[in-house]
Design a protein around this motif. Structure first.
Motif, PDB file in Angstrom:
ATOM      1  N   ASN A  15      90.327  89.840 123.186  1.00  0.00           N
ATOM      2  CA  ASN A  15      91.439  89.407 122.347  1.00  0.00           C
ATOM      3  C   ASN A  15      91.843  90.570 121.454  1.00  0.00           C
ATOM      4  O   ASN A  15      90.991  91.219 120.836  1.00  0.00           O
ATOM      5  CB  ASN A  15      91.005  88.198 121.513  1.00  0.00           C
ATOM      6  CG  ASN A  15      92.163  87.510 120.844  1.00  0.00           C
ATOM      7  OD1 ASN A  15      93.018  88.145 120.243  1.00  0.00           O
ATOM      8  ND2 ASN A  15      92.185  86.192 120.942  1.00  0.00           N
TER       9      ASN A  15
ATOM     10  N   HIS B  59      81.044  81.838 117.227  1.00  0.00           N
ATOM     11  CA  HIS B  59      82.290  81.351 117.822  1.00  0.00           C
ATOM     12  C   HIS B  59      83.408  81.440 116.788  1.00  0.00           C
ATOM     13  O   HIS B  59      83.195  81.214 115.598  1.00  0.00           O
ATOM     14  CB  HIS B  59      82.127  79.909 118.314  1.00  0.00           C
ATOM     15  CG  HIS B  59      83.223  79.497 119.233  1.00  0.00           C
ATOM     16  ND1 HIS B  59      84.419  79.001 118.772  1.00  0.00           N
ATOM     17  CD2 HIS B  59      83.321  79.550 120.582  1.00  0.00           C
ATOM     18  CE1 HIS B  59      85.208  78.750 119.802  1.00  0.00           C
ATOM     19  NE2 HIS B  59      84.568  79.077 120.918  1.00  0.00           N
ATOM     20  N   ILE B  60      84.592  81.738 117.244  1.00  0.00           N
ATOM     21  CA  ILE B  60      85.756  81.902 116.362  1.00  0.00           C
ATOM     22  C   ILE B  60      85.985  80.670 115.482  1.00  0.00           C
ATOM     23  O   ILE B  60      86.469  80.778 114.363  1.00  0.00           O
ATOM     24  CB  ILE B  60      87.028  82.252 117.175  1.00  0.00           C
ATOM     25  CG1 ILE B  60      88.131  82.747 116.237  1.00  0.00           C
ATOM     26  CG2 ILE B  60      87.468  81.092 118.055  1.00  0.00           C
ATOM     27  CD1 ILE B  60      89.286  83.418 116.934  1.00  0.00           C
TER      28      ILE B  60
ATOM     29  N   THR C 269      85.171  83.482 121.894  1.00  0.00           N
ATOM     30  CA  THR C 269      86.139  82.389 122.056  1.00  0.00           C
ATOM     31  C   THR C 269      85.759  81.433 123.183  1.00  0.00           C
ATOM     32  O   THR C 269      86.306  80.346 123.259  1.00  0.00           O
ATOM     33  CB  THR C 269      87.552  82.933 122.323  1.00  0.00           C
ATOM     34  OG1 THR C 269      87.523  83.744 123.492  1.00  0.00           O
ATOM     35  CG2 THR C 269      88.063  83.737 121.144  1.00  0.00           C
TER      36      THR C 269
END
Length: 183
Positions: free
Chosen positions: A146, A22-23, A37
């Motif tokens: 993204n 996860h970011i 994300t």
């Protein structure tokens, strides 16, 4: 290695892989290698697995989850604000002159491969299995990427042969909307 639909015993492995990639969990310098994300709970994963058959996993010889691809109807994803935004604007995008709708498409992603298994062909196998798994229900698969995640864009355009159908902005982020026919 095996590619298959997820089963309940895979849930903890899925959650661990989500968390590790996860970011918010990875150092800034590692983000160039890809990130996730989407936040999703164990209960939501279970629902996606049981109600939509929407989780494809790659497992190693020890039956440990080393990769996954999520896919589901827009109805499933609508409780997330980003997906609600996408639903509201979906019909402004086309693939092969066909307007994309909640009726003729579904949302694919996130997809994730454990770092030590990247560039081994697992992504392509997960993508193919996931694409075929929904082909009888929807003619189009859609995802978003993204624009600060070039690794994902390269994988989806070069390896998965998805087409960029446009761009959109949401929550101070810039995204590519990608699409592909399921058959």
């Amino acid at each position: 290695m095996e590619i298959r639909y997820a089963v309940p015993s895979d849930l903890n492995g899925l959650l661990n892989l989500l968390k590790d990639n996860h970011i918010n969990s990875i150092p800034e310098e590692e983000k160039k290698n890809g990130f996730i994300t989407t936040n999703i709970t164990k209960e939501q994963l279970y629902s996606l697995m049981e109600n939509e058959k929407g989780i494809t996993v790659a497992v190693n010889d020890s039956n440990h989850v080393i990769g996954f691809a999520l896919a589901g109807s827009w109805n499933f994803w609508q409780s997330w604000p980003l997906f609600t935004y996408m639903i509201e604007h979906l019909e402004s995008f086309k693939l092969n002159d066909q307007i994309l709708t909640v009726e003729n498409s579904y949302q694919y992603g996130p997809v994730c491969i454990d770092k030590q298994y990247r560039n081994t062909g697992i992504f392509e196998k997960l993508f193919s299995f996931s694409l075929k798994s929904m082909a009888d229900h929807y003619p189009y698969m859609i995802t978003f990427i993204n624009q600060v995640n070039p690794r994902s864009y390269a994988a989806h355009t070069k390896k998965a042969k998805m087409t960029e159908s446009g761009t959109f902005d949401w929550n101070n982020n810039h995204y590519w909307l990608m699409a592909i026919q399921t058959k």
